[in-house]
Design a protein around this motif. Sequence first.
Motif, PDB file in Angstrom:
ATOM      1  N   PRO A 394       0.844  -1.210   0.000  1.00 37.07           N
ATOM      2  CA  PRO A 394       0.000   0.000   0.000  1.00 37.07           C
ATOM      3  C   PRO A 394       0.874   1.254   0.000  1.00 37.07           C
ATOM      4  CG  PRO A 394      -0.816  -1.593   1.590  1.00 37.07           C
ATOM      5  CD  PRO A 394       0.506  -2.117   1.115  1.00 37.07           C
ATOM      6  N   TRP A 395       0.476   2.219  -0.811  1.00 36.64           N
ATOM      7  CA  TRP A 395       1.271   3.444  -0.916  1.00 36.64           C
ATOM      8  C   TRP A 395       1.295   4.189   0.409  1.00 36.64           C
ATOM      9  CZ3 TRP A 395       4.380   5.657  -4.583  1.00 36.64           C
ATOM     10  CH2 TRP A 395       4.797   6.958  -4.329  1.00 36.64           C
ATOM     11  N   ARG A 396       2.485   4.547   0.821  1.00 35.30           N
ATOM     12  CA  ARG A 396       2.659   5.402   1.992  1.00 35.30           C
ATOM     13  C   ARG A 396       3.506   6.591   1.574  1.00 35.30           C
ATOM     14  NH1 ARG A 396       3.360   0.204   4.079  1.00 35.30           N
ATOM     15  NH2 ARG A 396       1.789  -0.433   5.624  1.00 35.30           N
ATOM     16  N   THR A 397       3.074   7.767   2.013  1.00 34.81           N
ATOM     17  CA  THR A 397       3.826   8.981   1.682  1.00 34.81           C
ATOM     18  C   THR A 397       5.268   8.839   2.151  1.00 34.81           C
ATOM     19  OG1 THR A 397       1.865  10.375   1.800  1.00 34.81           O
ATOM     20  CG2 THR A 397       3.989  11.460   2.055  1.00 34.81           C
ATOM     21  N   LEU A 398       6.197   9.191   1.291  1.00 41.75           N
ATOM     22  CA  LEU A 398       7.617   9.094   1.614  1.00 41.75           C
ATOM     23  C   LEU A 398       8.116  10.426   2.159  1.00 41.75           C
ATOM     24  CD1 LEU A 398       8.848   7.181  -1.575  1.00 41.75           C
ATOM     25  CD2 LEU A 398       8.046   6.232   0.604  1.00 41.75           C
ATOM     26  N   GLU A 399       8.866  10.360   3.217  1.00 42.63           N
ATOM     27  CA  GLU A 399       9.449  11.562   3.806  1.00 42.63           C
ATOM     28  C   GLU A 399      10.829  11.788   3.204  1.00 42.63           C
ATOM     29  OE1 GLU A 399       8.067  13.764   5.714  1.00 42.63           O
ATOM     30  OE2 GLU A 399       6.193  12.609   5.755  1.00 42.63           O
ATOM     31  N   PRO A 400      11.001  12.848   2.420  1.00 42.78           N
ATOM     32  CA  PRO A 400      12.317  13.107   1.823  1.00 42.78           C
ATOM     33  C   PRO A 400      13.401  13.245   2.889  1.00 42.78           C
ATOM     34  CG  PRO A 400      10.635  14.478   0.790  1.00 42.78           C
ATOM     35  CD  PRO A 400       9.991  13.840   1.997  1.00 42.78           C
ATOM     36  N   PRO A 552      13.237  22.749 -10.410  1.00 46.47           N
ATOM     37  CA  PRO A 552      13.968  21.991  -9.391  1.00 46.47           C
ATOM     38  C   PRO A 552      13.031  20.944  -8.775  1.00 46.47           C
ATOM     39  CG  PRO A 552      14.151  24.372  -9.050  1.00 46.47           C
ATOM     40  CD  PRO A 552      13.036  24.150 -10.015  1.00 46.47           C
ATOM     41  N   TYR A 553      13.562  19.767  -8.451  1.00 49.60           N
ATOM     42  CA  TYR A 553      12.726  18.718  -7.871  1.00 49.60           C
ATOM     43  C   TYR A 553      13.543  17.875  -6.897  1.00 49.60           C
ATOM     44  CZ  TYR A 553      15.071  15.359 -10.961  1.00 49.60           C
ATOM     45  OH  TYR A 553      16.020  14.579 -11.580  1.00 49.60           O
ATOM     46  N   ARG A 554      12.817  17.087  -6.089  1.00 48.87           N
ATOM     47  CA  ARG A 554      13.413  16.108  -5.187  1.00 48.87           C
ATOM     48  C   ARG A 554      12.741  14.770  -5.469  1.00 48.87           C
ATOM     49  NH1 ARG A 554      12.020  20.492  -3.092  1.00 48.87           N
ATOM     50  NH2 ARG A 554      10.090  19.702  -2.179  1.00 48.87           N
ATOM     51  N   LEU A 555      13.535  13.745  -5.742  1.00 55.15           N
ATOM     52  CA  LEU A 555      13.021  12.412  -6.031  1.00 55.15           C
ATOM     53  C   LEU A 555      13.402  11.486  -4.885  1.00 55.15           C
ATOM     54  CD1 LEU A 555      11.668  10.516  -8.167  1.00 55.15           C
ATOM     55  CD2 LEU A 555      14.001   9.965  -8.917  1.00 55.15           C
ATOM     56  N   THR A 556      12.387  10.911  -4.223  1.00 46.98           N
ATOM     57  CA  THR A 556      12.618  10.012  -3.090  1.00 46.98           C
ATOM     58  C   THR A 556      12.259   8.587  -3.500  1.00 46.98           C
ATOM     59  OG1 THR A 556      12.095  11.792  -1.531  1.00 46.98           O
ATOM     60  CG2 THR A 556      12.064   9.540  -0.685  1.00 46.98           C
ATOM     61  N   LEU A 557      13.174   7.645  -3.241  1.00 45.17           N
ATOM     62  CA  LEU A 557      12.990   6.240  -3.606  1.00 45.17           C
ATOM     63  C   LEU A 557      12.955   5.371  -2.365  1.00 45.17           C
ATOM     64  CD1 LEU A 557      15.549   6.114  -6.571  1.00 45.17           C
ATOM     65  CD2 LEU A 557      13.082   6.446  -6.710  1.00 45.17           C
TER      66      LEU A 557
END
Length: 646
Positions: A394-400, A552-557
Amino acid sequence: MVHSARIRSGDPMRLAAALTLVTSVLAVLSVGPSTAAEADETGRLMLVLDSSGSMKEKAAGGQTKIAAAKDALGRVIGALPAEQEVGLRVYGAKVFERGDAGACTDSQRVVDLGTDNRDQLRKAVSAYKPYGETPIGYALQQAGKDLGGEGQRTIVLVSDGEPTCDPDPCKVAAQLSDQGIDLKIDVIGLDVKGSARSQLRCIAEKGNGTYTDARDADSLAEQLTVAQTRATRPFDLTGTPIEGTPAPGSAPLITTGQYLDTIPLDGSLFYRLERTAPGSTFHAGVTFKGVTGSSGNAVNLQLFADLEGVRCGSGLAFDNSVGEKTPLIFATTSSWKSQADDPCNVQKDLYLEVKPGFSQNEIAGQPIEVVLYEEPPLKDTSGRGLATASPPTPWRTLEPTTPETVVPGSSIANAPVVSDGTYQGDLNPGESQVYAIPVGWGQDVQAQLDADLNPAVLKAAAVGSDIEVHFIGPVHDDSAVSFFAKEPEDWTAGALGNLRDGTQRFRTGAQTQPIAYLNRAANSPAVKGASVAGLRYVEVTFNVRGNEANLPYRLTLKTNGTDGDGAPTYADVKGLEAPAADSPLVVAEPAAGPEKATKAARSADSSSKDGGFPWLPVGIGAAVLVAVVAAAAVTITRRAGRDRAR
């Protein structure tokens, strides 16, 4: 069966428009982890520097532009790899005014290409002074000659202004790019604006390169470092040069690897596959670039078990590029069948057909990557005991987290391998950037993009604009979870073109299916694409009007699950490698020498005497239409992501 079809997201108006039509380099200093596919040889790099009088002016950092350039170049020269061939050419260094004789041919190669020339480079930079006119077109012509006609070659142009002489540098860049896909022109604009910036962007676009801005010595050093790093990597589309044939009887043999061919004007490309051991599975895929503003480009894949046309699998790569400049379009298919004795599982020779379809004339002559992976047979060919796939996490918001910096790839071939964490970058309009992440058996991975939409981005957004994140599999397949009608609440709602001041934050994401062997028996192409472990590629794309906005962006994996859960046991077959989390499965060997588009006018006679199939054709036009209609339901609600027919 439609295996991979894509249509841009947005709003119902955008969907209607699409249906009607059918019926920068990242500014970072560190080099980052190794790429998924390294070049055998380091590419040659020619620096072309502006020495015109305007370089006396001050840059944003307070230094003069010439001082900023010297500062940045000094840092970069000191960090050049010992094996990197680099040369230096300047323009506008000797003739003062345009009316003087030789002003428009005022360009000199001050340091020859070489690996042992660092002291010469330092001396040349020290002597570098602003003086004359801006003959960019002529300097580019000469830089092309400096680099020669073979191998991977990069021109990096650093300029602060518009050209003041003929020839037109955009036309020169286009002419140079005709020498083959292994030559490109990257451009760095030093504190430029308006028409000068547009001109420099044009040079990069026509030269198959990337345009980036630099405002001072620090940012120029960063951009030069990135350009040098990219020059050592395989270019966007690459592989072992090959020429598929218009009929299967004379098709060239391909084995596990990545190949580079040319899309024909008519007919198909055929390749022969030779099975190493009974029960092995062939996974085949293609990737090509769509044409800017096209209503649709398509390539159909089919695998056959013999010359009689017994079909094992098919796939469709389709995309429209309305609102996007040069989309990566990809698809895959496999030979796997559930019955162990099926001809597709045991036949010695198989044949792969790559058939361009919709708007074939638009993409004729363009390069196309063809990839092949032969998966070993199972130790127990009955398949007993194989685990079934778990549902997606299940998708959970990722904290950068604290952002890291790496140089992203511009395609699968040059994507850096990264791990869980947050990566910062920025995108120019129409640009795509790619990262690779290992995904093992029983695992899936999430990607979340966060951005603050600046006024320039909001101004440039229109119908059809979007910011997209999606996953590409190791054999150029689709293995993404569909978020149709169930997107996370914190993802940005509404089309990008409808966002205005006050709605600055943007968030979207993507997720893969968990990897399981039996996924290949599923009906959904996205689930089928999650049937082997291996690197997954995260592509981030930014599409807005014009060329001025920068995002500009931030990509969290985040990887979920434990590597190895449900892993199958393979037979030990010499020459075949079992899939693993960190394996690219196919490796891109760079093209040796300029590969010209020589087969665009190839005959389409598939019934020639060397063997033709008694075709049971899949109408490519009808298949494209089915793909678009199937994708339509996803498109209605999905805001930022490349939707596919599932």
